[in-house]
Design an enzyme around this catalytic site. Structure first.
Site, PDB file in Angstrom:
ATOM      1  CG  ASP A 233      -1.829  -1.257   1.355  1.00 17.88           C
ATOM      2  OD1 ASP A 233      -1.457  -2.273   1.028  1.00 17.88           O
ATOM      3  OD2 ASP A 233      -2.889  -1.044   1.857  1.00 17.88           O
ATOM      4  CG  HIS A 235      -3.387   3.885   2.033  1.00 18.40           C
ATOM      5  ND1 HIS A 235      -4.425   4.055   1.531  1.00 18.40           N
ATOM      6  CD2 HIS A 235      -3.147   2.451   2.364  1.00 18.40           C
ATOM      7  CE1 HIS A 235      -5.259   2.765   1.696  1.00 18.40           C
ATOM      8  NE2 HIS A 235      -4.355   2.012   2.264  1.00 18.40           N
ATOM      9  CG  ASP A 262      -5.187  -0.474  -0.539  1.00 19.28           C
ATOM     10  OD1 ASP A 262      -6.137  -0.736  -1.438  1.00 19.28           O
ATOM     11  OD2 ASP A 262      -5.692  -0.603   0.714  1.00 19.28           O
ATOM     12  CG  ASP A 265      -9.274   6.208  -1.012  1.00 20.40           C
ATOM     13  OD1 ASP A 265      -9.859   7.335  -1.351  1.00 20.40           O
ATOM     14  OD2 ASP A 265     -10.018   5.124  -1.253  1.00 20.40           O
ATOM     15  NE  ARG A 266      -7.613   4.594   6.071  1.00 21.45           N
ATOM     16  CZ  ARG A 266      -8.322   5.095   7.152  1.00 21.45           C
ATOM     17  NH1 ARG A 266      -7.940   6.072   7.777  1.00 21.45           N
ATOM     18  NH2 ARG A 266      -9.282   4.390   7.679  1.00 21.45           N
ATOM     19  CG  HIS A 295      -8.646   2.048   0.202  1.00 21.17           C
ATOM     20  ND1 HIS A 295      -9.429   3.065   0.823  1.00 21.17           N
ATOM     21  CD2 HIS A 295      -8.400   1.165   1.193  1.00 21.17           C
ATOM     22  CE1 HIS A 295      -9.429   2.764   1.979  1.00 21.17           C
ATOM     23  NE2 HIS A 295      -8.890   1.881   2.379  1.00 21.17           N
ATOM     24  CG  HIS A 343      -4.885  -5.105  -1.779  1.00 24.57           C
ATOM     25  ND1 HIS A 343      -3.851  -4.083  -1.430  1.00 24.57           N
ATOM     26  CD2 HIS A 343      -5.824  -4.678  -0.684  1.00 24.57           C
ATOM     27  CE1 HIS A 343      -4.196  -3.212  -0.560  1.00 24.57           C
ATOM     28  NE2 HIS A 343      -5.365  -3.674   0.107  1.00 24.57           N
ATOM     29  NE  ARG A 391      -8.899  -6.062   6.231  1.00 24.73           N
ATOM     30  CZ  ARG A 391      -7.852  -5.032   6.235  1.00 24.73           C
ATOM     31  NH1 ARG A 391      -8.284  -3.861   6.379  1.00 24.73           N
ATOM     32  NH2 ARG A 391      -6.455  -5.199   6.548  1.00 24.73           N
ATOM     33  CG  HIS A 418      -6.027  -5.897   3.067  1.00 24.82           C
ATOM     34  ND1 HIS A 418      -6.659  -4.597   2.465  1.00 24.82           N
ATOM     35  CD2 HIS A 418      -6.875  -6.597   3.401  1.00 24.82           C
ATOM     36  CE1 HIS A 418      -8.052  -4.965   2.946  1.00 24.82           C
ATOM     37  NE2 HIS A 418      -8.162  -6.329   3.438  1.00 24.82           N
TER      38      HIS A 418
END
Length: 490
Positions: A233, A235, A262, A265-266, A295, A343, A391, A418
């Site tokens: 990731d 991100h 990913d 995002d964030r 994501h 992922h 999750r 992940h």
């Protein structure tokens, strides 16, 4: 996690006091963003006093911060069961529902609070905001049904977009990405400048056209004496992405990479990350690979910032085009027929073959179960067997599940991403399930290292490089996230 079994009998005063002390300790860890430690202490508090709704609600928000939406939902529901008048628990559950894309269920919780507390202005405001989101999504869905045959990539008129004289950024040459373009783009982004929309749209259209021709499972061949790198990731942490290239060299035909989902995002530099990665994909299509993550989906992008960032830096039409492109990202890669990279993780059934992954029709938003969902969402667990996902989507799988899958498919090990790991990576299931996470100090709060994996084609032995976060401009993570969601998670 403590189970939420039925509670009978009174709780001793000593246990009530001990539980309160544990909760206060947990709150201190929570303030320091040490969420795993906080969860551990909230769990101990619950064991001492399982009748206190606050403990469950607090553990719920800590789980939300770790994206354990399933656990967060369960804890918030338990808090509500213990105290129907506890408003905060409804907010926590609503946040968990929203994280899982269950907006109507979130709305129900707000509706309930407004009914039992008709004078609560905060509850009324949250209900109205959530209602707006539900209506907006319903409207978007109605439009998308009407426009089902409309292909956004085909509807873009690049010729109508003019390059202004004052634009001083990188330029595509004959409409193509070149090494000069990418190197200039990376420097341009470091200066917090924006790629011209004409070139941005062209990259997306070309990437989509390329990805449409790819299978859902891509086979990668690495020669015996060649190096191959797998990253987890990113991100939206653009400056940490630049640091990976500084440490490990730029992608090239002799320095191939796989980025394992990913990308966005964030982090608030997601646009910069994705256009850099997509540019390398177009420049070296046979030596630069990208897997879809959980994501690279509409619900996640809507909540965690990417959609807001694209709309702010470009247009909502481009945000829709990204959704169209992400639907075509491959779901997994297999290196030299021996290492499978995805992922999330493995499956809720034992009979899945590589050919089953190849056959997945991926051009859609991920369903809530099945092969595609589990490739994007599942996580390993130390216990044997399987368990429901923390999750709320996918499953958790044990070492026996990994062994069965590897044996059935004649593989050596799997690599997945992940999950944040303190060291940037983790070896589980006797080294046969490796997690790699490449966003250091995730969200500027987690304090973790980032990592990437290098291997050569001959023995495919994983080597780990770890690194700390580098400074970035003062734009906070989640700057473009849904403000209502951020408010719920306070």
């Amino acid at each position: 996690m403590a189970s939420n079994e039925e509670i009978t009998g009174p709780v001793a005063q000593d246990d009530i006091e001990a539980a309160e002390k544990l909760k206060n300790e947990a709150n201190e860890y929570f303030k320091k963003q040490s969420y795993n430690n906080a969860i551990e202490l909230y769990t101990k508090a619950i064991e001492k006093n399982p009748k206190n709704a606050v403990f469950f609600a607090n553990r719920s928000i800590a789980n939300l911060r770790l994206e354990n939406f399933g656990y967060a939902l369960s804890d918030a529901s338990k808090a509500i069961e213990l105290d129907r008048a506890y408003t905060k628990a409804y907010y926590r559950r609503a946040a968990a529902y929203m994280s899982l894309g269950k907006y109507k269920l979130a709305l129900k919780d707000f509706e309930y609070v407004t009914k039992v507390r008709p004078n609560d202005q905060d509850a009324k405001m949250k209900y109205n905001e959530c209602n707006k989101i539900v209506k907006k999504i319903a409207f978007e869905k109605a439009i998308s049904v009407d426009k089902k045959e409309v292909n956004i990539a085909d509807s873009i008129n690049l010729d109508a977009m003019t390059i202004e004289d004052e634009y001083d950024g990188p330029v595509l040459e004959d409409g193509k990405v070149t090494l000069k373009f990418v190197t200039e783009l990376m420097e341009f982004y470091k200066q917090q400048k924006k790629l011209h929309k004409k070139y941005a749209y062209k990259i997306l259209i070309d990437v989509k056209s390329y990805l449409q021709k790819q299978p859902s499972l891509v086979d990668i061949k690495v020669a015996d004496d060649k190096k191959f790198t797998v990253c987890g990731d990113i991100h939206g942490q653009y400056y940490d992405l630049m640091n990976i290239f500084k440490l490990n060299g730029l992608p090239s035909e002799t320095n191939p990479y796989l980025f394992n989902g990913d990308f966005v995002d964030r982090g608030s530099f997601s646009v910069e990350c994705i256009f850099t990665l997509f540019s390398f994909k177009l420049l070296y299509p046979d030596h630069f690979f990208m897997s879809r993550g959980n994501h690279e989906t509409l619900d996640m992008n809507r909540m965690y910032g990417f959609r807001g960032e694209v709309t702010s830096k470009y247009t909502s039409q481009m945000a829709d085009l990204f959704t169209e492109v992400y639907n075509w990202l491959p779901l997994a890669h297999c290196i030299n027929s021996k290492v499978l990279v995805m992922h999330g993780g493995l499956f809720s059934r034992d009979d899945v073959l590589l050919d089953d992954i190849r056959k997945v029709d991926r051009n859609k938003q991920p369903p809530e179960d099945g092969i595609m969902c589990e490739l994007l969402w599942s996580d390993p667990q130390p216990m044997q067997g399987r368990a429901p996902s923390k999750r709320g989507v996918g499953c958790q799988f044990g070492p026996d599940v990994t062994n069965t899958f590897l044996t059935r498919n004649n593989l050596d090990y799997i690599i997945r991403s992940h999950e944040v790991k303190n060291d940037g990576y983790e070896l589980a299931h006797d080294g046969k399930c490796i997690t790699v996470f490449s966003a250091p100090n995730y969200c500027d709060t987690m304090g973790n290292l980032g990592a990437f994996i290098t291997m050569n084609g001959k023995d495919l032995k994983p080597n780990f490089t770890t690194y700390e976060a580098v400074p970035h401009p003062d734009v906070k993570p989640m700057a473009y996230a849904n403000s209502f969601f951020s408010m719920l998670c306070q």
